[in-house]
Design an enzyme around this catalytic site. Structure first.
Site, PDB file in Angstrom:
ATOM      1  N   ILE A  76     -12.451 -15.203  -4.177  1.00  0.00           N
ATOM      2  CA  ILE A  76     -11.881 -13.886  -3.885  1.00  0.00           C
ATOM      3  C   ILE A  76     -12.718 -12.775  -4.531  1.00  0.00           C
ATOM      4  CG2 ILE A  76      -9.786 -12.483  -3.890  1.00  0.00           C
ATOM      5  CD1 ILE A  76      -9.739 -15.250  -2.257  1.00  0.00           C
TER       6      ILE A  76
ATOM      7  N   LEU B 187     -45.375 -12.963   2.240  1.00  0.00           N
ATOM      8  CA  LEU B 187     -45.906 -12.540   0.940  1.00  0.00           C
ATOM      9  C   LEU B 187     -46.426 -13.714   0.114  1.00  0.00           C
ATOM     10  CD1 LEU B 187     -43.296  -9.812   0.021  1.00  0.00           C
ATOM     11  CD2 LEU B 187     -45.616  -9.489   0.862  1.00  0.00           C
TER      12      LEU B 187
ATOM     13  N   ARG C 171     -15.781  -7.036   9.941  1.00  0.00           N
ATOM     14  CA  ARG C 171     -16.968  -7.807  10.340  1.00  0.00           C
ATOM     15  C   ARG C 171     -18.155  -6.897  10.693  1.00  0.00           C
ATOM     16  NH1 ARG C 171     -13.744 -12.909  13.160  1.00  0.00           N
ATOM     17  NH2 ARG C 171     -13.532 -13.998  11.166  1.00  0.00           N
TER      18      ARG C 171
ATOM     19  N   GLU D  94     -16.164 -13.868   5.546  1.00  0.00           N
ATOM     20  CA  GLU D  94     -15.474 -13.235   6.684  1.00  0.00           C
ATOM     21  C   GLU D  94     -15.755 -13.961   8.001  1.00  0.00           C
ATOM     22  OE1 GLU D  94     -14.803  -9.173   6.770  1.00  0.00           O
ATOM     23  OE2 GLU D  94     -15.403  -8.885   4.696  1.00  0.00           O
ATOM     24  N   GLY D  95     -15.888 -15.271   7.892  1.00  0.00           N
ATOM     25  CA  GLY D  95     -16.110 -16.094   9.075  1.00  0.00           C
ATOM     26  C   GLY D  95     -17.577 -16.462   9.200  1.00  0.00           C
TER      27      GLY D  95
ATOM     28  N   GLN E 103     -21.070 -19.940  12.795  1.00  0.00           N
ATOM     29  CA  GLN E 103     -20.533 -20.862  13.816  1.00  0.00           C
ATOM     30  C   GLN E 103     -19.175 -20.378  14.314  1.00  0.00           C
ATOM     31  OE1 GLN E 103     -21.874 -21.790  10.977  1.00  0.00           O
ATOM     32  NE2 GLN E 103     -22.877 -23.769  11.071  1.00  0.00           N
TER      33      GLN E 103
HETATM   34  C1  LIG Z   1     -19.356 -14.846  -2.147  1.00  0.00           C
HETATM   35  C2  LIG Z   1     -18.118 -15.103  -1.344  1.00  0.00           C
HETATM   36  C3  LIG Z   1     -17.130 -14.139  -1.301  1.00  0.00           C
HETATM   37  C4  LIG Z   1     -15.948 -14.374  -0.585  1.00  0.00           C
HETATM   38  N1  LIG Z   1     -14.945 -13.425  -0.613  1.00  0.00           N
HETATM   39  C5  LIG Z   1     -13.749 -13.723  -0.052  1.00  0.00           C
HETATM   40  C6  LIG Z   1     -12.627 -12.835  -0.197  1.00  0.00           C
HETATM   41  O1  LIG Z   1     -12.733 -11.752  -0.791  1.00  0.00           O
HETATM   42  N2  LIG Z   1     -11.428 -13.215   0.315  1.00  0.00           N
HETATM   43  C7  LIG Z   1     -11.253 -14.404   0.974  1.00  0.00           C
HETATM   44  O2  LIG Z   1     -10.150 -14.681   1.408  1.00  0.00           O
HETATM   45  N3  LIG Z   1     -12.306 -15.253   1.152  1.00  0.00           N
HETATM   46  C8  LIG Z   1     -13.536 -14.956   0.647  1.00  0.00           C
HETATM   47  N4  LIG Z   1     -14.593 -15.836   0.792  1.00  0.00           N
HETATM   48  C9  LIG Z   1     -14.397 -17.086   1.496  1.00  0.00           C
HETATM   49  C10 LIG Z   1     -15.099 -17.126   2.854  1.00  0.00           C
HETATM   50  O3  LIG Z   1     -14.455 -16.274   3.761  1.00  0.00           O
HETATM   51  C11 LIG Z   1     -15.128 -18.596   3.308  1.00  0.00           C
HETATM   52  O4  LIG Z   1     -16.086 -19.244   2.474  1.00  0.00           O
HETATM   53  C12 LIG Z   1     -15.520 -18.748   4.757  1.00  0.00           C
HETATM   54  O5  LIG Z   1     -14.475 -18.324   5.580  1.00  0.00           O
HETATM   55  C13 LIG Z   1     -15.875 -20.195   5.129  1.00  0.00           C
HETATM   56  O6  LIG Z   1     -14.894 -21.070   4.678  1.00  0.00           O
HETATM   57  P1  LIG Z   1     -15.302 -22.388   3.847  1.00  0.00           P
HETATM   58  O7  LIG Z   1     -16.256 -21.958   2.783  1.00  0.00           O
HETATM   59  O8  LIG Z   1     -14.067 -23.094   3.433  1.00  0.00           O
HETATM   60  O9  LIG Z   1     -16.126 -23.282   4.845  1.00  0.00           O
HETATM   61  P2  LIG Z   1     -15.531 -24.323   5.914  1.00  0.00           P
HETATM   62  O10 LIG Z   1     -14.471 -23.686   6.717  1.00  0.00           O
HETATM   63  O11 LIG Z   1     -15.177 -25.568   5.203  1.00  0.00           O
HETATM   64  O12 LIG Z   1     -16.802 -24.560   6.824  1.00  0.00           O
HETATM   65  C14 LIG Z   1     -17.867 -25.450   6.472  1.00  0.00           C
HETATM   66  C15 LIG Z   1     -18.848 -25.499   7.632  1.00  0.00           C
HETATM   67  O13 LIG Z   1     -18.169 -25.987   8.817  1.00  0.00           O
HETATM   68  C16 LIG Z   1     -18.325 -25.047   9.871  1.00  0.00           C
HETATM   69  N5  LIG Z   1     -17.111 -25.009  10.677  1.00  0.00           N
HETATM   70  C17 LIG Z   1     -15.833 -24.901  10.227  1.00  0.00           C
HETATM   71  N6  LIG Z   1     -14.976 -24.877  11.275  1.00  0.00           N
HETATM   72  C18 LIG Z   1     -15.735 -24.952  12.395  1.00  0.00           C
HETATM   73  C19 LIG Z   1     -15.448 -24.959  13.788  1.00  0.00           C
HETATM   74  N7  LIG Z   1     -14.187 -24.895  14.246  1.00  0.00           N
HETATM   75  N8  LIG Z   1     -16.481 -25.050  14.658  1.00  0.00           N
HETATM   76  C20 LIG Z   1     -17.767 -25.123  14.218  1.00  0.00           C
HETATM   77  N9  LIG Z   1     -18.106 -25.109  12.916  1.00  0.00           N
HETATM   78  C21 LIG Z   1     -17.107 -25.026  12.023  1.00  0.00           C
HETATM   79  C22 LIG Z   1     -18.569 -23.716   9.188  1.00  0.00           C
HETATM   80  O14 LIG Z   1     -19.243 -22.826  10.041  1.00  0.00           O
HETATM   81  C23 LIG Z   1     -19.415 -24.121   7.997  1.00  0.00           C
HETATM   82  O15 LIG Z   1     -20.736 -24.265   8.395  1.00  0.00           O
HETATM   83  C24 LIG Z   1     -15.795 -15.591   0.123  1.00  0.00           C
HETATM   84  C25 LIG Z   1     -16.814 -16.550   0.105  1.00  0.00           C
HETATM   85  C26 LIG Z   1     -17.963 -16.327  -0.614  1.00  0.00           C
HETATM   86  C27 LIG Z   1     -19.034 -17.380  -0.628  1.00  0.00           C
END
Ligand SMILES: Cc1cc2nc3c(=O)[nH]c(=O)nc-3n(C[C@H](O)[C@H](O)[C@H](O)COP(=O)(O)OP(=O)(O)OC[C@H]3O[C@@H](n4cnc5c(N)ncnc54)[C@H](O)[C@@H]3O)c2cc1C
Length: 403
Positions: free
Chosen positions: A170, A356, A261, A381-382, A385
């Site tokens: 978060i 570079l 986004r 934010e998504g 993929q």
């Molecule tokens: C620095 C940072 C700041 C963030 N800040 C916030 C914040 O302020 N608030 C908040 O709520 N969240 C926050 N997030 C969380 C972020 O939104 C999630 O990391 C992101 O939505 C991806 O979720 P996940 O990491 O669980 O990956 P997963 O959902 O586990 O995905 C793993 C992989 O599987 C792929 N995948 C998943 N589902 C599918 C599908 N249906 N089809 C194809 N491919 C798929 C994904 O593209 C990815 O490559 C933050 C993350 C980071 C790293």
């Protein structure tokens, strides 16, 4: 109609923020990355200059109220100004840009779902001269892309709700005066079970867990939030209970992304542009590009690709932001802009490192940092993929097909 010309007022804002990025943000950027922290002195100074998160996500921006700028008297332009600001500030330093005081990602759900009293109570605090933050807590250890899978529960108990669960990753979650927290009355109900709360700092049962270390945007605070029998007053349920008859909780999460986004896409363009400009200028200094050299073709092709793709991404971002300002549904365009900007800006940063050579991976230079910083713009934010899936769904819906 989408107009790609900037008004004089928009250009002035852009130039002012570029000056701030260059003179205030860049000088502390490498040090902040090393220290894993944005200096409070900088955040205070930026707040004094009026550079807060309020300038970023559209609907919470004061500029979105249709105040006009002389040549466009009634047009809403908060989202458009938000993406201009996001690109310039991320050009300075993306971690600083997302650490700016203000409601941040927490602003849009309060603005969209809150009662007038809730908006006044939760957004009013940002008028305070002291820097304050809001945050948006949706992601959980087991629920990232699949938002419908959140497991943080909420149960009504008299005039309170009791929350149990963990939120992860978060942004600004630890320093925030309040977090917008998504929970479910019953995980088996999926989207229909979602409720959205504003949980204030100091609420009993709410604790900040770990602050996470990351590959990029290391100066930005990324927190784990823990809720253990956390008692939240019923008046902190956004919009009141009647709002949730039509899956409003889930809709709020998704509508937030329609306006944020494009902002994330704009930040990616800002980082990519920084890498492009730095590489172009270094090569111009080091090589005599006025005469053919063996690498000339490769350099020309790479540099022009970087510039061309970043410009195309910027136009997609402006389109999505302008649609949001005009209240035109923009889910598909917002996802297209974010996915494209994330992809081409990542490629631009990789190209910068490659062009570079060894200088591109030096830890005390910018390019290595941008190469690390950019990756997350294709994740939060998504992911890329997921954006492409959103676009495919919209396209197939238009064709009357199912994905
Ligand atoms: C620095 C940072 C700041 C963030 N800040 C916030 C914040 O302020 N608030 C908040 O709520 N969240 C926050 N997030 C969380 C972020 O939104 C999630 O990391 C992101 O939505 C991806 O979720 P996940 O990491 O669980 O990956 P997963 O959902 O586990 O995905 C793993 C992989 O599987 C792929 N995948 C998943 N589902 C599918 C599908 N249906 N089809 C194809 N491919 C798929 C994904 O593209 C990815 O490559 C933050 C993350 C980071 C790293």
């Amino acid at each position: 109609m989408i107009d790609f010309e900037l008004s004089d007022a928009q250009r002035n804002i852009q130039q002012f923020l570029h000056w701030v990025a260059e003179s205030e943000i860049r000088p502390v950027s490498l040090e902040a990355d090393e220290a894993h922290e944005v200096p409070m002195t900088l955040l205070r100074k930026l707040k004094e200059l009026g550079v807060t998160m309020d300038a970023l996500p559209g609907p919470t921006s004061s500029a979105s109220a249709g105040s006009g700028d002389g040549d466009r008297p009634v047009e809403r332009q908060g989202n458009r100004i938000g993406v201009l600001a996001a690109e310039e500030l991320a050009w300075g330093d993306a971690a600083v840009a997302i650490s700016l005081p203000g409601a941040g990602l927490g602003g849009p759900p309060v603005q969209m779902m809150g009662t007038p009293e809730q908006k006044e109570r939760f957004l009013g605090i940002f008028k305070d001269p002291e820097p304050r933050w809001g945050a948006y807590a949706l992601t959980e250890p087991e629920a990232g892309s699949d938002v419908s899978g959140i497991r943080t529960t909420c149960r009504k108990d008299g005039d309170h709700w009791v929350l149990n669960g963990t939120k992860l990753f978060i942004t600004n979650g630890a320093r925030a005066s309040w977090n917008v927290v998504f929970a479910t009355v019953d995980p088996t109900l999926g989207r229909a079970g979602h409720r959205v709360f504003v949980v204030e700092k100091g609420t009993r049962g709410f604790q900040v867990g770990r602050i996470l270390d990351k590959m990029g945007i290391r100066a930005s605070e990324t927190a784990e939030l823990l809720f253990q029998d956390c008692r939240v007053p019923a008046e902190n349920l956004l919009g009141g209970e009647e709002r949730y008859a039509q899956r409003e909780g889930f809709k709020a999460a998704m509508q937030t992304f329609d306006v944020t986004r494009p902002t994330v896409g704009a930040m990616a363009v800002g980082i990519g542009r920084a890498a492009f400009e730095y590489t172009r200028d270094r090569l111009r200094q080091e090589l005599d590009l006025s005469r053919p050299i063996p690498r000339y073709g490769v350099l020309a092709e790479r540099l022009t690709r970087m510039e061309r793709e970043l410009q195309a991404a910027r136009l997609l971002v402006w389109q999505a932001a302008s649609m949001a300002d005009q209240r035109i549904p923009n889910t598909k365009e917002a996802s297209m802009a974010k996915a494209y900007a994330g992809t081409v800006a990542t490629r631009a940063c990789a190209d910068a490192v490659e062009l570079l050579g060894a200088a591109g991976v030096r830890h005390d230079r910018w390019v290595e940092k941008w190469y690390r910083d950019i990756k997350v713009f294709d994740i939060f934010e998504g992911t890329g993929q997921v954006q492409r899936l959103v676009v495919a769904r919209r396209l197939f819906e238009q064709l009357g097909l199912r994905v």
